[in-house]
Design an enzyme around this catalytic site. Structure first.
Site, PDB file in Angstrom:
ATOM      1  N   CYS A  93      33.044  43.044  49.328  1.00 42.54           N
ATOM      2  CA  CYS A  93      31.999  43.864  48.718  1.00 42.54           C
ATOM      3  C   CYS A  93      30.737  43.841  49.585  1.00 42.54           C
ATOM      4  CB  CYS A  93      31.734  43.427  47.277  1.00 42.54           C
ATOM      5  SG  CYS A  93      30.797  44.632  46.301  1.00 42.54           S
ATOM      6  N   HIS A 183      37.319  43.374  44.864  1.00 42.05           N
ATOM      7  CA  HIS A 183      37.078  41.945  44.627  1.00 42.05           C
ATOM      8  C   HIS A 183      38.387  41.204  44.366  1.00 42.05           C
ATOM      9  CE1 HIS A 183      32.660  41.635  44.419  1.00 42.05           C
ATOM     10  NE2 HIS A 183      32.703  42.888  43.995  1.00 42.05           N
ATOM     11  N   GLU A 185      38.755  38.124  44.357  1.00 43.75           N
ATOM     12  CA  GLU A 185      38.446  36.853  43.691  1.00 43.75           C
ATOM     13  C   GLU A 185      38.228  36.998  42.184  1.00 43.75           C
ATOM     14  OE1 GLU A 185      34.252  38.359  44.613  1.00 43.75           O
ATOM     15  OE2 GLU A 185      36.343  38.790  45.105  1.00 43.75           O
TER      16      GLU A 185
END
Length: 237
Positions: A93, A183, A185
């Site tokens: 990001c 993302h 994560e």
């Protein structure tokens, strides 16, 4: 001993960190490696010496790359040096946008506003032979939240993933520097809490938060990008 460094450029909202920990911890868990060290560059931690860096992951942030904050500009310079030495990098990001800006791309606010929620992303043909993304299916689900994007890729960048909203969801510079706008994560609850935290703002801009929340789902395929990156780092040593 060389390590993967997580370069933390932001922090999640307090209600999220109270339940799930912070961004750097999610990345750490995803890398699935003990040879990891976290540097909070947002709070003034020193950037790692390149000689001790096997690889690095640059996190997301609530800041914008175009703010040109001092620590961010220093990180851009560090990124250029790391790429020149072919140290593996993964930008997520904000990190994705920072790598693009550092290497000659253009970053700015997306003309269509925010992309948020669980989204469908398509690999390009060139991703089929890419070491990081080759394992992903042609179309995969991932979590996303961004107001800015890479509006023009750096010279010689290889576009690896896109969707109808975001033309540059992933790219590679050289042999081993990648950016992903999505993302890997995030889990589904973190994504859900981000939408809920922004509910009023999103609805004022015309988005249907009920529909966004309904569409959120686990994204284990996209999450695998972190472990794949760690494997690539230590294979290269």
């Amino acid at each position: 001993m060389s390590k993967i460094f997580i370069l933390k450029t932001g922090a999640a909202r307090p209600n999220i960190t109270e339940k799930h920990g912070d961004m750097d911890q999610w990345i750490y868990q995803g890398l699935n490696s003990e040879q990891v060290e976290i540097r909070n560059v947002l709070m003034g931690d020193a950037l790692p010496e390149l000689s001790e860096c096997a690889g690095a992951v640059i996190s997301g942030s609530y800041h914008m790359v175009t703010e040109n904050l001092d620590w961010s500009l220093q990180l851009e310079d560090w990124v250029r040096q790391a790429i020149s030495r072919e140290i593996p990098l993964l930008g997520i990001c904000y990190g994705h946008q920072l790598i693009a800006k550092a290497t000659g791309g253009d970053v700015g606010f997306h003309p269509n506003g925010v992309e948020i929620g669980t989204v469908q992303i398509n690999k390009t043909k060139l991703a089929e032979s890419d070491k990081l993304l080759a394992r992903l299916p042609q179309t995969f689900s991932a979590h996303a939240i961004h107001y800015q994007s890479v509006q023009r890729l750096p010279p010689n960048a290889v576009r690896l993933a896109e969707n109808s909203f975001e033309a540059n969801h992933s790219f590679r510079i050289g042999r081993c520097a990648w950016g992903v706008q999505f993302h890997p994560e995030f889990n589904d609850d973190i994504m859900r809490m981000n939408v809920q935290n922004l509910k009023e703002t999103l609805e004022q801009s015309g988005l249907n938060t009920h529909q966004l929340l309904e569409n959120i789902q686990p994204t284990p395929t996209a999450a695998g990008v972190l472990a794949t990156f760690a494997e690539l780092v230590f294979e290269q040593r």
